[in-house]
Write a protein that holds these residues in place. Sequence first.
Motif, PDB file in Angstrom:
ATOM      1  N   PRO A  56       0.810  -1.223   0.000  1.00 15.84           N
ATOM      2  CA  PRO A  56       0.000   0.000   0.000  1.00 15.84           C
ATOM      3  C   PRO A  56       0.839   1.268   0.000  1.00 15.84           C
ATOM      4  O   PRO A  56       2.020   1.252   0.362  1.00 15.84           O
ATOM      5  N   LEU A  57       0.206   2.360  -0.413  1.00 14.62           N
ATOM      6  CA  LEU A  57       0.843   3.675  -0.436  1.00 14.62           C
ATOM      7  C   LEU A  57      -0.111   4.676   0.204  1.00 14.62           C
ATOM      8  O   LEU A  57      -1.238   4.850  -0.262  1.00 14.62           O
ATOM      9  N   ASP A  58       0.346   5.328   1.259  1.00 15.94           N
ATOM     10  CA  ASP A  58      -0.506   6.257   1.997  1.00 15.94           C
ATOM     11  C   ASP A  58      -0.454   7.688   1.476  1.00 15.94           C
ATOM     12  O   ASP A  58      -1.461   8.395   1.485  1.00 15.94           O
ATOM     13  N   ILE A  59       0.739   8.111   1.052  1.00 15.80           N
ATOM     14  CA  ILE A  59       0.929   9.502   0.641  1.00 15.80           C
ATOM     15  C   ILE A  59       1.778   9.544  -0.624  1.00 15.80           C
ATOM     16  O   ILE A  59       2.885   8.994  -0.652  1.00 15.80           O
ATOM     17  N   LEU A  60       1.260  10.201  -1.654  1.00 18.64           N
ATOM     18  CA  LEU A  60       2.027  10.445  -2.875  1.00 18.64           C
ATOM     19  C   LEU A  60       2.134  11.953  -3.056  1.00 18.64           C
ATOM     20  O   LEU A  60       1.121  12.627  -3.260  1.00 18.64           O
ATOM     21  N   VAL A  61       3.352  12.474  -2.959  1.00 22.93           N
ATOM     22  CA  VAL A  61       3.570  13.909  -3.131  1.00 22.93           C
ATOM     23  C   VAL A  61       4.176  14.143  -4.512  1.00 22.93           C
ATOM     24  O   VAL A  61       5.342  13.844  -4.762  1.00 22.93           O
ATOM     25  N   ASN A  62       3.352  14.666  -5.418  1.00 25.79           N
ATOM     26  CA  ASN A  62       3.798  14.982  -6.777  1.00 25.79           C
ATOM     27  C   ASN A  62       4.466  16.348  -6.750  1.00 25.79           C
ATOM     28  O   ASN A  62       3.848  17.373  -7.015  1.00 25.79           O
ATOM     29  N   ASN A  63       5.744  16.329  -6.409  1.00 27.37           N
ATOM     30  CA  ASN A  63       6.486  17.554  -6.107  1.00 27.37           C
ATOM     31  C   ASN A  63       7.435  17.993  -7.216  1.00 27.37           C
ATOM     32  O   ASN A  63       7.653  19.182  -7.419  1.00 27.37           O
ATOM     33  N   ALA A  64       8.010  17.043  -7.951  1.00 28.95           N
ATOM     34  CA  ALA A  64       9.039  17.376  -8.947  1.00 28.95           C
ATOM     35  C   ALA A  64       8.458  18.252 -10.052  1.00 28.95           C
ATOM     36  O   ALA A  64       7.265  18.188 -10.359  1.00 28.95           O
ATOM     37  N   GLY A  65       9.330  19.051 -10.668  1.00 33.15           N
ATOM     38  CA  GLY A  65       8.840  19.874 -11.767  1.00 33.15           C
ATOM     39  C   GLY A  65       9.944  20.657 -12.434  1.00 33.15           C
ATOM     40  O   GLY A  65      11.079  20.714 -11.961  1.00 33.15           O
ATOM     41  N   VAL A  66       9.590  21.258 -13.548  1.00 32.06           N
ATOM     42  CA  VAL A  66      10.488  22.138 -14.280  1.00 32.06           C
ATOM     43  C   VAL A  66       9.739  23.443 -14.534  1.00 32.06           C
ATOM     44  O   VAL A  66       8.537  23.433 -14.816  1.00 32.06           O
ATOM     45  N   MET A  67      10.436  24.570 -14.407  1.00 35.31           N
ATOM     46  CA  MET A  67       9.788  25.884 -14.510  1.00 35.31           C
ATOM     47  C   MET A  67      10.362  26.720 -15.650  1.00 35.31           C
ATOM     48  O   MET A  67      11.581  26.899 -15.750  1.00 35.31           O
ATOM     49  N   ALA A  68       9.452  27.236 -16.479  1.00 36.89           N
ATOM     50  CA  ALA A  68       9.806  28.232 -17.504  1.00 36.89           C
ATOM     51  C   ALA A  68      10.999  27.812 -18.348  1.00 36.89           C
ATOM     52  O   ALA A  68      11.865  28.618 -18.669  1.00 36.89           O
ATOM     53  N   ALA A  69      11.024  26.544 -18.726  1.00 40.11           N
ATOM     54  CA  ALA A  69      12.140  26.025 -19.519  1.00 40.11           C
ATOM     55  C   ALA A  69      12.017  26.448 -20.987  1.00 40.11           C
ATOM     56  O   ALA A  69      10.908  26.643 -21.491  1.00 40.11           O
ATOM     57  N   PRO A  70      13.135  26.567 -21.673  1.00 43.30           N
ATOM     58  CA  PRO A  70      13.083  26.803 -23.129  1.00 43.30           C
ATOM     59  C   PRO A  70      12.337  25.648 -23.795  1.00 43.30           C
ATOM     60  O   PRO A  70      12.236  24.557 -23.220  1.00 43.30           O
TER      61      PRO A  70
END
Length: 315
Positions: free
Chosen positions: A102-116
Amino acid sequence: MSARITTPYGITTTAAEVLDGIDLTGRRAIVTGGASGIGVETARALAGAGAEVTLAVRDRAAGERTAADITATTGNDAIRIGPLDLADRASVAAFVAGWQGPLDILVNNAGVMAAPLSRTPDGLELQFATNHLGHFALATGLHRALAAADGARVVSVSSSAHRRSPVVFDDIQFEHRAYDPWLAYGQSKTANVLFAVEATRRWADDGITSNALMPGGIRTNLQRHVSDAELEALRARAQTAGAAPLRWKTVEQGAATSVFVATSPLLKGIGGRYFEDCNEAGEAVNAQHGVASFALDSELAERLWAVSGELLAGR
């Protein structure tokens, strides 16, 4: 919808303060992008409260260094590393296939900002592919594991920049319009909120809820594509629009709203909402605060879910 959720917390609250008195022993969490920026402090706070935490990261060496540091500072040695490149469908599939239990918490945190402008090998615009589609594939792939937990939560880290653009369904990939890095980023961050809306609707019977959040302004590697001059221009524009001067948070403060959404008893059974500074946001009032109505639109959320499935299946 019930009344807006308010708390005594605010812009200076830290993740550790949010978790004061909360015991996560026996709970299992995944934090994408857990080896940099607010991902580190989100993972550290969850680990400090007793959770088993998996850092889903592109750079395994960085993940191992971060895991060792979290263990050293929390005493929790249940810190795992999982290789994950959100822009690579095969990488997401491998991560999902390797998850057990089981999985209790999934934090979708990763990202990229304003990339070319950049496209994945599948031809997808990189920011949308990373910030939304990769997390969509991850969460849907882990649906069974989330359903096996008791009241699982999916956390979508969005941004106030979502107000720059709705999801432009006629040209999500910028194939027919001029590419603008901030419009692309804003579209992907709107998608993060719409995902939370539709995931909560679809998965409510499984006891799964999802909420989105704005972590605040934090100087991290996320801004590697944004110059200091551009950041100052953004600050000036926000003040001209009537917002208060942008206040930079520490990474510990920046992780607070993610941790709040992931763990607070106040959110038990509640999903499909958008939070900032550990409080539910109201309507957009300026460049920094509030949530755009198009980001919470249930019809748009349902449409995005369908389109996301088609994009992942057809590329």
